[in-house]
Design a protein around this motif. Structure first.
Motif, PDB file in Angstrom:
ATOM      1  N   HIS A  56     -42.444 -19.758 -44.694  1.00  0.00           N
ATOM      2  CA  HIS A  56     -41.500 -18.786 -44.134  1.00  0.00           C
ATOM      3  C   HIS A  56     -40.079 -19.275 -44.398  1.00  0.00           C
ATOM      4  N   VAL A  57     -39.150 -18.355 -44.382  1.00  0.00           N
ATOM      5  CA  VAL A  57     -37.729 -18.703 -44.466  1.00  0.00           C
ATOM      6  C   VAL A  57     -36.984 -17.873 -43.435  1.00  0.00           C
ATOM      7  N   ILE A  58     -36.186 -18.536 -42.603  1.00  0.00           N
ATOM      8  CA  ILE A  58     -35.305 -17.798 -41.700  1.00  0.00           C
ATOM      9  C   ILE A  58     -33.872 -17.984 -42.177  1.00  0.00           C
ATOM     10  N   ASP A  59     -33.096 -16.928 -42.024  1.00  0.00           N
ATOM     11  CA  ASP A  59     -31.710 -16.916 -42.507  1.00  0.00           C
ATOM     12  C   ASP A  59     -30.774 -17.029 -41.312  1.00  0.00           C
ATOM     13  N   PHE A  60     -29.917 -18.038 -41.330  1.00  0.00           N
ATOM     14  CA  PHE A  60     -28.949 -18.213 -40.249  1.00  0.00           C
ATOM     15  C   PHE A  60     -27.559 -18.423 -40.845  1.00  0.00           C
ATOM     16  N   ASP A  61     -26.689 -17.440 -40.654  1.00  0.00           N
ATOM     17  CA  ASP A  61     -25.321 -17.508 -41.182  1.00  0.00           C
ATOM     18  C   ASP A  61     -25.294 -17.859 -42.664  1.00  0.00           C
ATOM     19  N   ILE A  65     -33.380 -21.556 -43.945  1.00  0.00           N
ATOM     20  CA  ILE A  65     -34.114 -22.646 -43.311  1.00  0.00           C
ATOM     21  C   ILE A  65     -35.595 -22.470 -43.633  1.00  0.00           C
ATOM     22  N   PRO A  66     -36.182 -23.371 -44.446  1.00  0.00           N
ATOM     23  CA  PRO A  66     -37.592 -23.232 -44.841  1.00  0.00           C
ATOM     24  C   PRO A  66     -38.542 -23.772 -43.765  1.00  0.00           C
ATOM     25  N   LEU A  67     -39.476 -22.923 -43.370  1.00  0.00           N
ATOM     26  CA  LEU A  67     -40.457 -23.293 -42.349  1.00  0.00           C
ATOM     27  C   LEU A  67     -41.866 -23.173 -42.916  1.00  0.00           C
ATOM     28  N   VAL A  89     -58.331 -23.485 -32.118  1.00  0.00           N
ATOM     29  CA  VAL A  89     -57.456 -23.180 -33.245  1.00  0.00           C
ATOM     30  C   VAL A  89     -56.210 -24.043 -33.091  1.00  0.00           C
ATOM     31  N   ASP A  90     -55.913 -24.819 -34.110  1.00  0.00           N
ATOM     32  CA  ASP A  90     -54.731 -25.678 -34.072  1.00  0.00           C
ATOM     33  C   ASP A  90     -53.549 -24.920 -34.669  1.00  0.00           C
ATOM     34  N   LEU A  91     -52.449 -24.848 -33.922  1.00  0.00           N
ATOM     35  CA  LEU A  91     -51.246 -24.144 -34.359  1.00  0.00           C
ATOM     36  C   LEU A  91     -50.146 -25.168 -34.626  1.00  0.00           C
ATOM     37  N   LYS A  92     -49.540 -25.092 -35.801  1.00  0.00           N
ATOM     38  CA  LYS A  92     -48.499 -26.067 -36.148  1.00  0.00           C
ATOM     39  C   LYS A  92     -47.322 -25.368 -36.820  1.00  0.00           C
ATOM     40  N   LEU A  93     -46.119 -25.816 -36.464  1.00  0.00           N
ATOM     41  CA  LEU A  93     -44.894 -25.303 -37.076  1.00  0.00           C
ATOM     42  C   LEU A  93     -44.064 -26.482 -37.558  1.00  0.00           C
ATOM     43  N   GLY A  94     -43.609 -26.411 -38.808  1.00  0.00           N
ATOM     44  CA  GLY A  94     -42.783 -27.474 -39.364  1.00  0.00           C
ATOM     45  C   GLY A  94     -41.574 -26.907 -40.078  1.00  0.00           C
ATOM     46  N   VAL A  95     -40.549 -27.722 -40.218  1.00  0.00           N
ATOM     47  CA  VAL A  95     -39.355 -27.334 -40.966  1.00  0.00           C
ATOM     48  C   VAL A  95     -39.152 -28.361 -42.073  1.00  0.00           C
ATOM     49  N   VAL A 211     -31.525 -16.706 -31.382  1.00  0.00           N
ATOM     50  CA  VAL A 211     -32.978 -16.524 -31.347  1.00  0.00           C
ATOM     51  C   VAL A 211     -33.475 -16.010 -32.693  1.00  0.00           C
ATOM     52  N   LYS A 212     -34.541 -16.637 -33.186  1.00  0.00           N
ATOM     53  CA  LYS A 212     -35.236 -16.187 -34.388  1.00  0.00           C
ATOM     54  C   LYS A 212     -36.734 -16.150 -34.085  1.00  0.00           C
ATOM     55  N   THR A 213     -37.450 -15.250 -34.734  1.00  0.00           N
ATOM     56  CA  THR A 213     -38.900 -15.182 -34.538  1.00  0.00           C
ATOM     57  C   THR A 213     -39.620 -15.271 -35.879  1.00  0.00           C
TER      58      THR A 213
END
Length: 226
Positions: A56-61, A65-67, A89-95, A211-213
């Motif tokens: 995923h990629v979120i855009d901030f200004d 930001i690659p996730l 179910v294992d849930l993981k988020l990384g940047v 806030v970003k989702t």
């Protein structure tokens, strides 16, 4: 004679129920990591899992930001999801990288597993859900960075442990309180499960919070029809 007939009827009913029952294919050994009374100490087991990672990629200004989000289930349930099982179910988020002037915080993670079916009566019925909120923490959540991911186990209850879902499947107003089996679900058009996940993130720039989702919909297929 009446007593004999009552006993006979009860026996016939027991035989019918036994014939209709479905094997769980689980044992005490397969469902537990250790058993009290056998050994005083054991080493923790590392489960063998199947996983999928999504970029995923979120855009901030104007900053990208690659996730990555990663979801893992027990190897035995890959292409063989079971709604009547209690599973994990294992849930993981990384940047991957983050500018020095920004902080990334996990504020909330919501997840649910629901049925995917060709029939309206069963499609969308929820197996279980998770809602983990960190808003009360001083910084509004849990920080992550390139060196430290966020990870949480989602213990998914079997559908028979969800009274509302059992009522939906058996029918509102129905006197049927029988436990749901995998065969019941297959017979009603169920093709597998869907893991829905919503990550709520805070991007912190100085004393400002934004806030970003990030959302994912992950398939949990059934095995080929038995």
């Amino acid at each position: 004679m009446k007593k004999f007939m009552a006993i006979f009827a009860a026996l016939v009913m027991a035989i019918i129920l036994a014939a209709c029952d479905e094997d769980s294919n689980v044992t005490l050994n397969s469902e537990t990591d250790a058993q009290i009374g056998k050994k005083a100490a054991v080493e923790a087991k590392t489960p063998i899992t199947k996983r999928i990672t999504i970029a995923h990629v979120i855009d901030f200004d104007g900053v990208k930001i690659p996730l990555t989000t990663t979801y893992a289930i027990d190897k035995s349930l890959a292409n063989n999801w079971r709604f009547t099982y209690q599973s994990m179910v294992d849930l993981k988020l990384g940047v991957a990288s983050l500018p020095d002037n920004l902080q990334l915080v996990v504020n909330n993670v919501y997840a649910n597993v629901s049925l995917v079916s060709t029939k309206m009566s069963t499609n969308g019925v929820r197996q279980d859900s998770l809602n983990q909120n960190y808003s009360t923490l001083p910084q509004g959540g849990v920080s992550i960075n390139a060196a430290s991911d966020y990870e949480i186990p989602f213990q998914v209850e079997g559908i028979n442990q969800n009274e509302t879902s059992m009522t939906v499947i058996n029918g509102y107003g129905s006197a049927n309180t029988s436990r749901v089996t995998e065969s019941d679900l297959r017979g009603r058009g169920v093709q597998g499960g869907k893991l829905n996940v919503v990550w709520t993130l805070l991007v912190k720039a100085g004393d400002r919070h934004f806030v970003k989702t990030v959302t994912d919909r992950i398939g949990l297929p059934y095995a080929a029809k038995e």
